[in-house]
Scaffold this active site. Structure first.
Site, PDB file in Angstrom:
ATOM      1  N   CYS A  36      -4.724 -27.100  13.923  1.00 26.42           N
ATOM      2  CA  CYS A  36      -5.763 -28.327  14.278  1.00 26.42           C
ATOM      3  C   CYS A  36      -5.573 -29.637  14.193  1.00 26.42           C
ATOM      4  O   CYS A  36      -6.258 -30.641  15.014  1.00 26.42           O
ATOM      5  CB  CYS A  36      -7.037 -27.896  13.436  1.00 26.42           C
TER       6      CYS A  36
ATOM      7  N   ASP B 110       0.847  -1.265   0.073  1.00 23.48           N
ATOM      8  CA  ASP B 110       0.011  -0.061   0.086  1.00 23.48           C
ATOM      9  C   ASP B 110       0.980   1.097   0.110  1.00 23.48           C
ATOM     10  O   ASP B 110       2.110   1.289   0.187  1.00 23.48           O
ATOM     11  CB  ASP B 110      -0.981  -0.043   1.194  1.00 23.48           C
TER      12      ASP B 110
ATOM     13  N   HIS C 212      -3.925 -21.157  12.259  1.00 27.61           N
ATOM     14  CA  HIS C 212      -5.366 -21.520  11.864  1.00 27.61           C
ATOM     15  C   HIS C 212      -6.197 -20.457  11.179  1.00 27.61           C
ATOM     16  O   HIS C 212      -6.892 -20.832  10.426  1.00 27.61           O
ATOM     17  CB  HIS C 212      -6.045 -22.123  13.148  1.00 27.61           C
TER      18      HIS C 212
ATOM     19  N   GLY D 278      -0.535   6.069   2.402  1.00 26.22           N
ATOM     20  CA  GLY D 278      -1.724   7.061   2.374  1.00 26.22           C
ATOM     21  C   GLY D 278      -2.607   6.920   3.938  1.00 26.22           C
ATOM     22  O   GLY D 278      -2.739   7.785   4.653  1.00 26.22           O
TER      23      GLY D 278
ATOM     24  N   ASP E 183      -7.889  -7.656   1.550  1.00 20.23           N
ATOM     25  CA  ASP E 183      -6.684  -7.875   2.659  1.00 20.23           C
ATOM     26  C   ASP E 183      -7.245  -7.322   3.856  1.00 20.23           C
ATOM     27  O   ASP E 183      -8.165  -6.521   4.012  1.00 20.23           O
ATOM     28  CB  ASP E 183      -5.587  -6.947   2.214  1.00 20.23           C
TER      29      ASP E 183
ATOM     30  N   CYS F 118     -11.085 -29.100  10.625  1.00 14.58           N
ATOM     31  CA  CYS F 118     -10.090 -28.106  10.035  1.00 14.58           C
ATOM     32  C   CYS F 118      -8.821 -29.073   9.905  1.00 14.58           C
ATOM     33  O   CYS F 118      -8.275 -29.968  10.479  1.00 14.58           O
ATOM     34  CB  CYS F 118      -9.888 -26.788  10.857  1.00 14.58           C
TER      35      CYS F 118
ATOM     36  N   CYS G 286      -5.650 -27.635   9.137  1.00 16.19           N
ATOM     37  CA  CYS G 286      -4.405 -26.818   9.433  1.00 16.19           C
ATOM     38  C   CYS G 286      -3.346 -27.555  10.310  1.00 16.19           C
ATOM     39  O   CYS G 286      -3.899 -28.375  11.232  1.00 16.19           O
ATOM     40  CB  CYS G 286      -4.741 -25.494   9.772  1.00 16.19           C
TER      41      CYS G 286
ATOM     42  N   GLY H 130     -11.037   3.769   1.611  1.00 15.85           N
ATOM     43  CA  GLY H 130     -11.699   4.599   2.342  1.00 15.85           C
ATOM     44  C   GLY H 130     -12.881   3.960   3.082  1.00 15.85           C
ATOM     45  O   GLY H 130     -13.950   4.469   3.544  1.00 15.85           O
TER      46      GLY H 130
END
Lengths: 415, 415
Positions: free
Chosen positions: A341, A125, A367, A128, A298, A336, A338, A248
């Site tokens: 988990c 980014d 996770h 700003g 994001d 899950c 991951c 914004g």
């Protein structure tokens, strides 16, 4: 007022940004059949679309969620973790990296990819948002903003020229235009001035030198004023950027206003280019965005909330520190896949969080990011299969209960 | 003084330790050709020896360094990291785990291995050291020590019975006897009383119920008094433990005293059993120990010092936060094959530490543990090759300069 100090800061920074960093050490740019900036729409389902954006460090499948790596790290995670989790692109923060470690050090290390050991796409980014939300004693001029660093109070200056120069040193795959992000609520007159400034700055950003293969996205502003949003979007489109963002939003407005702003911003942005809504990270809201044709998102939510012990699941969020978890041998989220988990009982992660062990935050971050990225993978599959709307309705019910409606209060979150 | 409160605490804890945890959920005990406790000496070079100790969760090659996992985590690391680094055994702390999360929770999760997802050997210390160094308002009786928890001031009681019961719930592969660790300096009379108590408690520990395949090690005390050390070692040997430790070293004494205490302790311990010096973690001192026939070591140094930004290398330690590192593209240690050194410039790790990013501590922990475990691997190879003494002399020169002698001041470190 005497502008000398700002100009000298500006010169000083321009000087710092011209440092002769070693180009041979820059991270390898991947070759691809299509040049960076190529955006293919592979499937559509209503306004929702499956896309592929080529960048200098590889392709990004959209709709995509980009984990946030504010200070050159997605907090607690290594690049190999992000690869394992299936992250295809991450975010870096120009403002934070300008303040620490600064362009000289990242330049000396061959750019942000090399510095942080991430070989895949990075979007930066412009700074700003942070300049307008984090700093004190701001003084705006036509060239940008003079401000005091939030770390040590040092006087710095950031405008379209400096932001693009810093993003060039970072060597990000996608650079964002330096914009003015007004707060919510905001008077129409101020929003109009911010749009005018954002457009003038976008023209300046458009003309700055770039890193090899670096794409530049314009940012739509206009607050809650639909006509301003539309006008800003049309003007940006005429400048022919590589992609476009709605900025914004998610700055404190009620959720219905947020959804409306997003809709107003996206409507007039070119369909053939990637469209990104900045800082939006609620899974329910992401669905609303994709339904309106948004491709990129994001947010710090999955990482930041891991640090306060909140687990995100496909059925909503809950505090792992809660007493009910203390001897619970179930994983953080049933089913899950991951690492956290599949290897640890919830009681263990609660214990780690409870005694202040770093590993607790790390496991919960793994996770949460997994939850987000798996959600986006499923969403892309639903678009390909032409069942996005059913899928979205089901997710909305799971995330927010039977009505699947607006949240009682907007989940606010800074960046 | 009325002993009621201690006895009621004791009963309360005994009650808590009898919780009917689910044995079917206990971590799988590995089958091996040799039963737990089998210790083979595979090679010797002077007093230095290469050994293999069988435990219920696999074999440990010695000499070995055991990373410390105080609160059921080697700080910042996951089990998969420890496996990748080549750790064969880690330490857990009975005292800390008793205070938080307590035996009920670890029991409900099926023991410490399951709780923390570590399938390999675990050694647990008895809590004796922490009770005597961390707690306030201690009151010693023949049965143990009543004390206030260092976390919330709660009154607790730990003695040989409670310590062994807790270690049984933890299900560690090697349990340590509950001992009294006197401070340095210490009067001969007090040291003698501590030895007598340590021996009485060792006899009690010897007779307690154990987890399946759990080994128990006796601990030699005696401070700097060689005769006390020798007497304690001979008495322990007569009790026929599975292994023996030298305790009460590295508690603030000058390095020559520490080396002498270690030598005095080890000399009379059975040669055919594993010998462990507790809390010793300076690489130079580890060499001195191995030269005297010590097989096992543990210390918080590599993990704790990572948290203050110190990198351990084969040529000594240095602060990564130092200004000279700020734009240095070299790895933390040249030639090191750890994940941190093969993926990131020193400047990046310095930046992370500097801005307070958790990943900096994690990467430096990975490096420091790698440094220690690679050192031990090389040492074992040197013993097999019959060149331990040359190797040791070379390491001593690298670690402490041309003379390779005693450090000016002892590197003190708690546990």
């Amino acid at each position: 007022m005497h502008l000398g100090p700002y100009h000298s800061s500006c010169l000083n920074l321009a000087e710092r940004l011209r440092i002769p960093y070693n180009v041979s050490r820059m991270s390898t740019v991947q070759t691809s059949s299509s040049p960076p900036g190529t955006f293919e729409i592979l499937a559509t389902d209503g306004e929702a679309r499956l896309g592929r954006l080529q960048t200098a460090h590889g392709a990004i499948e959209t709709p995509v969620f980009m984990p946030v790596g504010t200070q050159a790290t997605v907090k607690t995670l290594e690049p190999r973790d992000l690869e394992e989790l299936g992250a295809s692109v991450i975010l870096g923060n120009t403002y934070h990296l300008l303040v620490r470690p600064g362009p000289e050090i990242i330049g000396a290390c061959g750019g942000l990819h090399r510095f942080m050991g991430w070989e895949h796409p990075i979007l930066t980014d412009s700074g700003g948002f942070q300049v307008f939300s984090l700093t004190k004693l701001r003084k705006m001029t036509e060239d940008g903003v003079a401000f005091n660093s939030h770390v040590d109070g040092r006087r710095l200056f950031l405008g379209p020229v400096e932001s693009m120069a810093m993003q060039r040193v970072l060597g990000s795959d996608i650079a964002m235009c330096f914009d003015e992000c007004p707060p919510y609520p905001c008077e129409a007159k101020y929003a109009q001035e911010a749009v005018a400034r954002t457009l003038r700055w976008a023209r300046v950003c458009r003309e700055q030198p770039r890193a090899e293969g670096q794409l530049v996205f314009g940012i739509d502003q206009g607050g809650e004023f639909a006509e301003l949003r539309a006008e800003c979007a049309r003007e940006l489109a005429a400048m022919d950027f590589d992609g476009y963002a709605v900025g914004g939003v998610s700055v404190g407005e009620p959720e219905p206003v947020l959804i409306q702003e997003m809709a107003d911003g996206v409507r007039f942005l070119p369909r053939e280019k990637p469209r990104y809504v900045m800082g939006l990270g609620d899974l329910w809201q992401i669905c609303e965005g994709v339904e309106r044709g948004v491709d990129m998102f994001d947010c710090v939510m999955p990482t930041r909330h891991a640090r306060n012990g909140t687990a995100f699941t496909r059925d909503g969020a809950y505090p792992v520190k809660a007493g009910e978890c203390k001897a619970d041998t179930a994983p953080v989220e049933r089913g899950c896949t991951c690492y956290a988990c599949t290897h640890f009982p919830r009681a263990y992660i609660r214990h780690l969080l409870n005694v202040g062990e770093i590993l607790g935050v790390r496991l919960l971050t793994i996770h949460n990011i997994h939850c987000y990225l798996a959600f986006m993978r499923e969403m892309r599959e639903a678009i390909v299969a032409g069942r996005f709307h059913e899928w979205k309705a089901e997710q909305h019910r799971r995330l927010r209960g039977p009505t699947g409606q607006f949240a009682a209060a907007t989940f606010q979150d800074g960046r």
